[in-house]
Design a protein around this motif. Structure first.
Motif, short mmCIF file in Angstrom:
data_model
loop_
_atom_site.label_atom_id
_atom_site.label_comp_id
_atom_site.label_asym_id
_atom_site.label_seq_id
_atom_site.Cartn_x
_atom_site.Cartn_y
_atom_site.Cartn_z
N ALA A 70 -4.31 -0.07 -2.69
CA ALA A 70 -4.01 0.67 -1.47
C ALA A 70 -4.02 -0.30 -0.30
CB ALA A 70 -5.05 1.77 -1.25
N ASP A 71 -2.87 -0.57 0.23
CA ASP A 71 -2.61 -1.42 1.39
C ASP A 71 -2.70 -2.91 1.08
OD1 ASP A 71 -1.57 -1.45 3.91
OD2 ASP A 71 -3.49 -1.36 4.94
N LEU A 72 -3.76 -3.36 0.42
CA LEU A 72 -3.86 -4.76 0.05
C LEU A 72 -4.85 -4.90 -1.09
CD1 LEU A 72 -6.09 -6.82 2.47
CD2 LEU A 72 -6.02 -4.35 2.52
N PRO A 73 -4.72 -5.94 -1.91
CA PRO A 73 -5.69 -6.13 -2.99
C PRO A 73 -7.06 -6.47 -2.41
CG PRO A 73 -3.70 -7.43 -3.35
CD PRO A 73 -3.65 -6.95 -1.94
N SER A 74 -8.07 -5.78 -2.82
CA SER A 74 -9.41 -6.02 -2.29
C SER A 74 -9.87 -7.43 -2.66
CB SER A 74 -10.39 -4.99 -2.86
OG SER A 74 -10.03 -3.69 -2.45
#
Length: 493
Positions: free
Chosen positions: A150-154
């Motif tokens: 979601a939005d960017l890889p953690s």
């Protein structure tokens, strides 16, 4: 042209929407887009949506909320969803309530994850910095299913793409509202990037990337009144007795890239002419003739003769690209560039960057080359899978290669020839660098994959040499020009 916005720029664009929309509306937009991508991915990978198993990795903050709301929506489509709450006390309350009301299961990080068809990474969002915490890293290490972030890889920095420890490696990343620098600078961890509009109003971005159609549209092509001189004459100073291949590769790339004229000045005239008989070659730089740009440095040597050649080229009044040995020599005399009136483009890899500046680029590669470009008043291209180009005013162009097949001896010599010829045709150094990098990376990928149109296309790749890359350069240009003019694809001529 693709634009990439920093975390601060995105948060500023979100602020008026958060103030004017009903509470949770912006999150619902993001979650709806995330759920749609996850459903499409499930269908593509498993043949359906209903009855499939989904795991949500839920951290604190809004990204965890996005994951929970997406899980809620997918529960409505018959997906069996389990949310692993990394910080139960900080989980998004409304999203968690909706998820449990929809029949979603809750789990804790203790023990092993249950198998699933797909995993949603909602651990951290735009505010996350640094690697995954140990508990999250242990969870991620267990995952065997594809991950949709979601939005960017953690664990990957949103503004630099830097990875300094454990991080998620996603198959797909769903960008909310805008692309961020991580999506191009950390592309290897992002996988395929899907942009979900949520209504943000954004201005001009400091980081941009040329689309294939941008490159194809701007590529020089001869007009009705053109001849070999009007299309730009590039001069190549490359190669030495010990490294004749650098002269061959750099000059061959310049010949292939445009329809103008190439002049070669150096000790490898016989080798160059054997491969490219159309080149005007001389061992004497003073007799090379007039050019509209120079490319200097590959395999040239760092002795006194190389130093004299570099100084002579930089004393000219035309744009100059400096690479390889030329950069090593410049490290001792940066004023050769700083005092020039004409544009200069420096094309270092990380090691050459360290020679020029005394330090490695570090995790924030874009900031590092911005600083070098401002200090030296030059254009800078920093090589890598994500090639970054800075102009002295601070704006950035990026090319994400989609792979690292061009990481091979001599490939930089080919890039210098391409970019030098584009500069000679009148294209600004930063755009010439970005166009050259895109064409170069596509040629490398074509070479690695063999016939891109044949029956084995896309079924794997093999290591390449710089010669194989150069052999695919004309096809790379043709493909990019066809992106701007689709009718050329069907033109039998």
């Amino acid at each position: 042209m693709r634009s990439y916005y920093t975390a601060d720029e995105v948060r500023s664009a979100e602020a008026p929407l958060l103030a004017s929309l009903p509470e949770g509306a912006l999150m619902h937009r993001a979650a709806y887009g995330l759920a749609a991508v996850v459903a499409s991915e499930l269908r593509a990978r498993t043949g359906g949506v209903a009855g499939r198993a989904l795991t949500l990795l839920v951290g604190s903050g809004d990204n965890g909320g996005d994951a929970l709301w997406a899980g809620t929506m997918l529960r409505g489509r018959g997906v069996a969803a389990t949310a692993v709450l990394l910080k139960p006390e900080k989980a998004h309350k409304a999203g968690l309530a909706a998820f449990t009301a929809a029949g979603g299961r809750i789990a804790t990080p203790a023990g092993r994850l249950e198998s699933s068809d797909l995993v949603i990474d909602g651990i951290v969002g735009l505010s996350g910095k640094g690697p995954l915490r140990p508990e999250a890293a242990a969870l991620v290490a267990q995952i065997e299913a594809p991950i949709v972030s979601a939005d960017l890889p953690s664990g990957v920095d949103p503004d630099t793409g830097a990875v300094e420890g454990p991080a998620v490696r996603a198959a797909v990343t769903v960008a909310f509202g805008a692309l961020k620098p991580v999506h191009v600078l950390g592309a290897a961890h992002c996988g395929r990037v899907e942009l979900v509009p949520i209504g943000l109003s954004l201005g001009s971005a400091g980081t941009r990337e040329l689309e294939p159609s941008d490159v194809g549209m701007a590529w020089p092509a001869p007009g009705a009144q053109d001849d070999k001189y009007t299309q730009g004459v590039v001069g190549i100073v490359a190669g030495s007795e010990g490294y004749p291949g650098a002269g061959v590769l750099c000059t061959g790339a310049a010949v292939t890239a445009t329809s103008g004229l190439v002049r070669y000045a150096g000790p490898c005239t016989s080798e160059v002419l054997a491969h490219s008989p159309e080149v005007i070659a001389t061992p004497d730089l003073a007799r090379a003739g007039r050019v509209q740009a120079w490319a200097v440095g590959p395999g040239m040597g760092t002795d006194d003769a190389g130093r004299r050649r570099l100084r002579t080229v930089l004393e000219s009044d035309v744009p100059v690209l400096v690479d390889a040995d030329g950069l090593t020599l410049l490290a001792d005399d940066p004023d050769l560039v700083r005092l020039r009136a004409a544009p200069t483009l420096l094309t270092p890899h990380a090691g050459e960057f360290a020679r020029l500046t005394g330090k490695d680029p570090g995790p924030d590669r874009a900031a590092a080359i911005r600083a070098l470009a401002a200090d030296w008043q030059a254009y800078v291209l920093l090589k890598g899978r994500a090639t970054i180009i800075a102009e002295p005013g601070g704006r950035i162009l990026v090319n994400e290669a989609g792979g690292s097949w061009s990481a091979t001896a001599g490939a930089g010599d080919v890039l210098s020839g391409i970019v030098g010829s584009l500069m000679a045709s009148g294209i600004a150094p930063d755009h010439a660098a970005a166009m050259g990098a895109r064409t170069h990376s596509l040629a490398a990928n074509l070479a690695a994959r063999g016939d891109p149109w044949g029956p084995s296309a896309g079924r794997g790749a093999a290591p390449i040499s710089a010669g194989a890359l150069l052999a695919q350069l004309r096809e790379s240009i043709r493909i990019l020009r066809a992106c701007a003019s689709p009718e050329e694809m069907s033109d039998p001529s």
